[in-house]
Design a protein around this motif. Structure first.
Motif, PDB file in Angstrom:
ATOM      1  N   GLN A 125     -37.853 -26.507   3.791  1.00  0.00           N
ATOM      2  CA  GLN A 125     -37.546 -25.077   3.886  1.00  0.00           C
ATOM      3  C   GLN A 125     -37.509 -24.454   2.488  1.00  0.00           C
ATOM      4  O   GLN A 125     -36.900 -25.021   1.587  1.00  0.00           O
ATOM      5  CB  GLN A 125     -36.191 -24.879   4.567  1.00  0.00           C
ATOM      6  CG  GLN A 125     -36.114 -25.462   5.972  1.00  0.00           C
ATOM      7  CD  GLN A 125     -36.853 -24.625   7.005  1.00  0.00           C
ATOM      8  OE1 GLN A 125     -37.241 -23.490   6.732  1.00  0.00           O
ATOM      9  NE2 GLN A 125     -37.064 -25.194   8.179  1.00  0.00           N
ATOM     10  N   TYR A 160     -41.937 -31.805  15.766  1.00  0.00           N
ATOM     11  CA  TYR A 160     -42.322 -31.145  14.505  1.00  0.00           C
ATOM     12  C   TYR A 160     -41.188 -31.408  13.509  1.00  0.00           C
ATOM     13  O   TYR A 160     -40.563 -30.485  12.985  1.00  0.00           O
ATOM     14  CB  TYR A 160     -42.561 -29.645  14.692  1.00  0.00           C
ATOM     15  CG  TYR A 160     -43.475 -29.308  15.855  1.00  0.00           C
ATOM     16  CD1 TYR A 160     -44.853 -29.269  15.686  1.00  0.00           C
ATOM     17  CD2 TYR A 160     -42.957 -29.057  17.124  1.00  0.00           C
ATOM     18  CE1 TYR A 160     -45.696 -28.970  16.748  1.00  0.00           C
ATOM     19  CE2 TYR A 160     -43.790 -28.765  18.194  1.00  0.00           C
ATOM     20  CZ  TYR A 160     -45.160 -28.715  18.012  1.00  0.00           C
ATOM     21  OH  TYR A 160     -45.975 -28.417  19.073  1.00  0.00           O
ATOM     22  N   ALA A 161     -40.957 -32.685  13.286  1.00  0.00           N
ATOM     23  CA  ALA A 161     -39.704 -33.128  12.654  1.00  0.00           C
ATOM     24  C   ALA A 161     -39.706 -33.058  11.143  1.00  0.00           C
ATOM     25  O   ALA A 161     -38.644 -33.205  10.533  1.00  0.00           O
ATOM     26  CB  ALA A 161     -39.407 -34.558  13.101  1.00  0.00           C
ATOM     27  N   GLU A 221     -43.845 -36.164  14.168  1.00  0.00           N
ATOM     28  CA  GLU A 221     -44.345 -35.338  13.058  1.00  0.00           C
ATOM     29  C   GLU A 221     -45.826 -35.643  12.843  1.00  0.00           C
ATOM     30  O   GLU A 221     -46.240 -36.805  12.891  1.00  0.00           O
ATOM     31  CB  GLU A 221     -43.512 -35.640  11.798  1.00  0.00           C
ATOM     32  CG  GLU A 221     -44.106 -35.184  10.483  1.00  0.00           C
ATOM     33  CD  GLU A 221     -44.358 -33.678  10.404  1.00  0.00           C
ATOM     34  OE1 GLU A 221     -43.552 -32.884  10.930  1.00  0.00           O
ATOM     35  OE2 GLU A 221     -45.389 -33.292   9.824  1.00  0.00           O
ATOM     36  N   GLY A 222     -46.600 -34.600  12.563  1.00  0.00           N
ATOM     37  CA  GLY A 222     -48.043 -34.762  12.432  1.00  0.00           C
ATOM     38  C   GLY A 222     -48.512 -35.180  11.052  1.00  0.00           C
ATOM     39  O   GLY A 222     -49.646 -35.645  10.897  1.00  0.00           O
ATOM     40  N   GLY A 254     -48.223 -38.178  14.642  1.00  0.00           N
ATOM     41  CA  GLY A 254     -49.346 -37.630  15.404  1.00  0.00           C
ATOM     42  C   GLY A 254     -49.016 -36.242  15.898  1.00  0.00           C
ATOM     43  O   GLY A 254     -47.866 -35.789  15.826  1.00  0.00           O
ATOM     44  N   PRO A 255     -50.039 -35.537  16.392  1.00  0.00           N
ATOM     45  CA  PRO A 255     -49.783 -34.223  16.983  1.00  0.00           C
ATOM     46  C   PRO A 255     -48.814 -34.373  18.156  1.00  0.00           C
ATOM     47  O   PRO A 255     -48.963 -35.306  18.961  1.00  0.00           O
ATOM     48  CB  PRO A 255     -51.160 -33.767  17.466  1.00  0.00           C
ATOM     49  CG  PRO A 255     -52.141 -34.641  16.766  1.00  0.00           C
ATOM     50  CD  PRO A 255     -51.451 -35.927  16.463  1.00  0.00           C
ATOM     51  N   VAL A 256     -47.855 -33.472  18.251  1.00  0.00           N
ATOM     52  CA  VAL A 256     -46.827 -33.584  19.291  1.00  0.00           C
ATOM     53  C   VAL A 256     -47.464 -33.710  20.674  1.00  0.00           C
ATOM     54  O   VAL A 256     -47.082 -34.578  21.475  1.00  0.00           O
ATOM     55  CB  VAL A 256     -45.883 -32.352  19.234  1.00  0.00           C
ATOM     56  CG1 VAL A 256     -44.998 -32.283  20.468  1.00  0.00           C
ATOM     57  CG2 VAL A 256     -45.047 -32.384  17.959  1.00  0.00           C
ATOM     58  N   ASP A 311     -39.441 -27.367  16.425  1.00  0.00           N
ATOM     59  CA  ASP A 311     -39.542 -26.550  15.203  1.00  0.00           C
ATOM     60  C   ASP A 311     -41.008 -26.460  14.789  1.00  0.00           C
ATOM     61  O   ASP A 311     -41.405 -26.981  13.752  1.00  0.00           O
ATOM     62  CB  ASP A 311     -38.683 -27.178  14.091  1.00  0.00           C
ATOM     63  CG  ASP A 311     -38.620 -26.305  12.853  1.00  0.00           C
ATOM     64  OD1 ASP A 311     -39.115 -25.158  12.888  1.00  0.00           O
ATOM     65  OD2 ASP A 311     -38.074 -26.773  11.833  1.00  0.00           O
TER      66      ASP A 311
HETATM   67  C1  LIG Z   1     -41.751 -25.609  10.433  1.00  0.00           C
HETATM   68  S1  LIG Z   1     -42.029 -27.234   9.886  1.00  0.00           S
HETATM   69  C2  LIG Z   1     -40.512 -27.988  10.417  1.00  0.00           C
HETATM   70  C3  LIG Z   1     -40.154 -29.300   9.766  1.00  0.00           C
HETATM   71  C4  LIG Z   1     -38.713 -29.773   9.964  1.00  0.00           C
HETATM   72  N1  LIG Z   1     -38.225 -29.570  11.306  1.00  0.00           N
HETATM   73  C5  LIG Z   1     -37.777 -29.125   8.962  1.00  0.00           C
HETATM   74  O1  LIG Z   1     -37.096 -28.144   9.291  1.00  0.00           O
HETATM   75  O2  LIG Z   1     -37.737 -29.577   7.805  1.00  0.00           O
HETATM   76  C6  LIG Z   1     -43.200 -27.782  11.027  1.00  0.00           C
HETATM   77  C7  LIG Z   1     -43.649 -29.229  10.878  1.00  0.00           C
HETATM   78  O3  LIG Z   1     -44.556 -29.519  11.938  1.00  0.00           O
HETATM   79  C8  LIG Z   1     -45.609 -30.324  11.441  1.00  0.00           C
HETATM   80  N2  LIG Z   1     -46.723 -30.081  12.377  1.00  0.00           N
HETATM   81  C9  LIG Z   1     -47.561 -29.025  12.427  1.00  0.00           C
HETATM   82  N3  LIG Z   1     -48.346 -29.100  13.521  1.00  0.00           N
HETATM   83  C10 LIG Z   1     -47.996 -30.247  14.163  1.00  0.00           C
HETATM   84  C11 LIG Z   1     -48.422 -30.865  15.362  1.00  0.00           C
HETATM   85  N4  LIG Z   1     -49.381 -30.330  16.123  1.00  0.00           N
HETATM   86  N5  LIG Z   1     -47.835 -32.003  15.731  1.00  0.00           N
HETATM   87  C12 LIG Z   1     -46.857 -32.566  14.967  1.00  0.00           C
HETATM   88  N6  LIG Z   1     -46.395 -32.005  13.840  1.00  0.00           N
HETATM   89  C13 LIG Z   1     -46.960 -30.865  13.436  1.00  0.00           C
HETATM   90  C14 LIG Z   1     -45.797 -29.894  10.009  1.00  0.00           C
HETATM   91  O4  LIG Z   1     -46.369 -30.951   9.254  1.00  0.00           O
HETATM   92  C15 LIG Z   1     -44.357 -29.583   9.586  1.00  0.00           C
HETATM   93  O5  LIG Z   1     -43.741 -30.714   9.033  1.00  0.00           O
END
Ligand SMILES: C[S@@+](CC[C@H](N)C(=O)[O-])C[C@H]1O[C@@H](n2cnc3c(N)ncnc32)[C@H](O)[C@@H]1O
Length: 386
Positions: free
Chosen positions: A214, A243-244, A267-268, A291-293, A311
């Motif tokens: 953030q 989206y961790a 997490e991707g 991987g993609p969620v 998230d």
């Molecule tokens: C808004 S950030 C939130 C990260 C975490 N929750 C935090 O607050 O620190 C979104 C995250 O989703 C990941 N991301 C984006 N698209 C994704 C997908 N399709 N599948 C998994 N992760 C993804 C990004 O790499 C990023 O780390």
């Protein structure tokens, strides 16, 4: 803070439809704020056009100058280049390069901080009504206020990551709004003097230099507190953190549900996963899935989970992921959203699957810009509509 080489004007993706109206000026009454950092102006006949105007405020009378638009376009974009009748919420911009034709990084430098937050609350409300199909009179919607990050007094010096463009003369700059043109910026007033600290409530997080964290230094604690407050995790409840990133929410969920409880972080980004594994290494039942969620949930972790944190990036989770979440039948979902339009759309999908929006908070994590962060609670109701 990184710098990149600049180029010329952004190439247009489409052919202009009809005569360009760029540069034409009109006197107009400014209507309500709209999503994206502008206000709506309806030009009467003979133009009969909706215009999205930056640097204006609702209720003002301005001279607007068209920045994008042709005779064939349904709407135009414009800047307010002269204010004839100013809003009481208008202030001189603290930054000398904020304003029409200048740096495009900030949308609301000309607005008092409380009024910026009121504009953002209006945008969230509108998206929840229009896309989320919520009743405008619902107190959750009508009573929404955007909260300041504790300690943020002037909305400046909060960006712990900032991108500049390197200019040929050795200076640095930033791009104009919707353009590749660069305005020299020696000192962006949003840039924090101190680098990001990755400590949240006394817990140190490992984060890649270019990985997600953030940008507002107060954001991780504000968001963790809001998520835990809304979810009210109970000991032994299982959780999914989607989206961790580096495991920010998973780490605090584990603290709340107990270190022997199953928490799965998805997490991707591969490097983000490596850091999440380090950050969660004290917790034997924590799993980090890369991987993609959508793909991970299609093939794995299909057992019920009690709690879910979502998230996603700006485009939101989307229908498939929302369905996959609902299939795990969580009692509560905390949805952390940086785009109120995506939130509104996903709230409607959740509602169609029997998950009602039962609480909503919004935070001013990006002062001076139009961006706003929401944390929504969705809870399972008895009426599953599928
Ligand atoms: C808004 S950030 C939130 C990260 C975490 N929750 C935090 O607050 O620190 C979104 C995250 O989703 C990941 N991301 C984006 N698209 C994704 C997908 N399709 N599948 C998994 N992760 C993804 C990004 O790499 C990023 O780390």
């Amino acid at each position: 803070m990184s710098a990149r080489r600049g180029g010329g004007r952004r190439a247009r993706a489409r052919q202009p439809r009809g005569r360009s109206r760029v540069g034409e000026q009109f006197e107009a009454e400014v209507g309500p704020v709209a999503h994206g950092g502008h206000c709506v102006v309806r030009l009467p006949e003979p133009e009969s056009r909706v215009v999205f105007v930056r640097h204006a405020l609702p209720g003002e009378r301005v001279v607007l100058e068209v920045t994008e638009g042709t005779d064939g376009d349904r709407f135009w974009r414009a800047d307010a280049v002269e204010v004839l009748d100013a809003s009481p919420d208008r202030v001189p911009a603290p930054c000398p390069v904020a304003g029409p034709g200048l740096c495009g990084g900030c949308d609301f430098q000309h607005v008092t901080l409380p009024a910026q937050r009121a504009l953002k609350a209006a945008v969230v409300r509108e998206q929840l009504v229009r896309l989320g199909r919520r009743d405008a009179d619902d107190p959750l919607v009508s009573g929404l206020a955007v909260e300041a990050v504790p300690g943020d007094v002037d909305g400046l010096r909060w960006r712990t990551r900032q991108r500049y463009v390197a200019l040929p003369d050795g200076r640095r700059g930033m791009r104009k709004h919707r353009s590749h043109d660069v305005v020299p910026v020696d000192d962006c007033l949003l840039e924090a003097h101190a680098p990001a600290a990755h400590t949240v409530h006394g817990v140190d997080f490992s984060v890649a230099a270019d990985g997600f964290w953030q940008v507002h230094p107060g954001a991780p604690e504000v968001l963790v507190d809001a998520v835990l407050d809304l979810l009210a995790p109970r000991s032994g409840e299982t959780a999914l953190d989607l989206y961790a990133g580096v495991g920010l929410f998973a780490r605090f969920l584990l603290g709340a549900v107990g270190r022997e409880t199953r928490v799965v972080a998805v997490e991707g980004d591969a490097a983000g996963c490596d850091h999440a594994r380090l950050n969660l290494s004290d917790h034997p039942r924590a799993v980090v899935a890369h991987g993609p969620v959508e793909r991970v949930l299609r093939s794995s972790y299909d057992e019920p989970f009690d709690l879910v944190v979502l998230d996603p990036p700006r485009e939101g989770a989307g229908k498939t992921v929302v369905e996959q979440v609902a299939d795990r039948a969580p009692r509560a979902v905390a949805y952390v959203a940086c785009d109120p339009a995506a939130l509104g759309r996903d709230v409607a999908t959740f509602a169609s699957l029997g998950y009602r929006l039962t609480a909503l908070r919004a935070f001013d994590l990006f002062p001076m810009t139009h961006h706003v962060e929401c944390v929504a609670l969705l809870e399972k109701t008895g009426s599953h509509l599928r």
